[in-house]
Design a protein around this motif. Structure first.
Motif: not given
Length: 154
Positions: A94-99, A77-80, A85-87
């Motif tokens: 996004a790929k890094e966070i999903l990883g 959450k902090k990274r996003i 934010g997601i948008d």
């Protein structure tokens, strides 16, 4: 001088309010944990020897899972948020966070597998499967209860 006293009073009041909320939150978590223990105990029908071996191992496993969940959820959450934010994320971000999310799930699965191996030393595999079902049932009941209580608050 009055301003200082007023600020001091506000600080003390807010501090006590925050502590009261923390105690309430902690009490709620302890209550949920007690219900979970009762539910699992009822569903698995442990012998006293099994319960004596099971609960310390289960509590350690559960604490580790909760810690992993809280820490990783906070980091993600902090990274996003840091990235706007997601948008606002790029595809690479996004790929890094999903990883990272995938790595967390891998850690959770490894922890669960280790727990299963440990409890299989004194529980049957049928009992371990019953535990999985009992946990799932408990979580489902808890969600239903929480959803129901929120309907009355709105």
């Amino acid at each position: 001088m009055k301003k200082h006293l007023l600020l001091l009073f506000c600080f003390v009041f807010l501090s006590s309010l925050i502590k009261a909320q923390d105690r309430h939150k902690q009490g709620r978590h302890e209550k949920i944990r007690a219900y979970k223990v009762a539910h699992i105990t009822d569903k698995l029908n442990f012998s006293s020897q099994e319960a004596e071996k099971f609960w310390p191992v289960y509590n350690e496993y559960n604490d580790q899972m909760m810690k992993l969940h809280k820490e990783e959820r906070y980091k993600i959450k902090k990274r996003i948020d840091e990235l706007g934010g997601i948008d606002k994320l790029t595809e690479d971000q996004a790929k890094e966070i999903l990883g990272h999310i995938t790595n967390v799930e891998t850690k959770r699965n490894e922890l669960k597998s280790s727990f299963f191996n440990e409890v299989s030393k004194f529980l049957s595999y049928r009992q371990i499967l019953k535990l999985e079902v009992a946990e799932h049932e408990f979580n489902r009941k808890l969600l239903r209860k929480l959803r129901g209580s929120k309907k009355f608050k709105h």
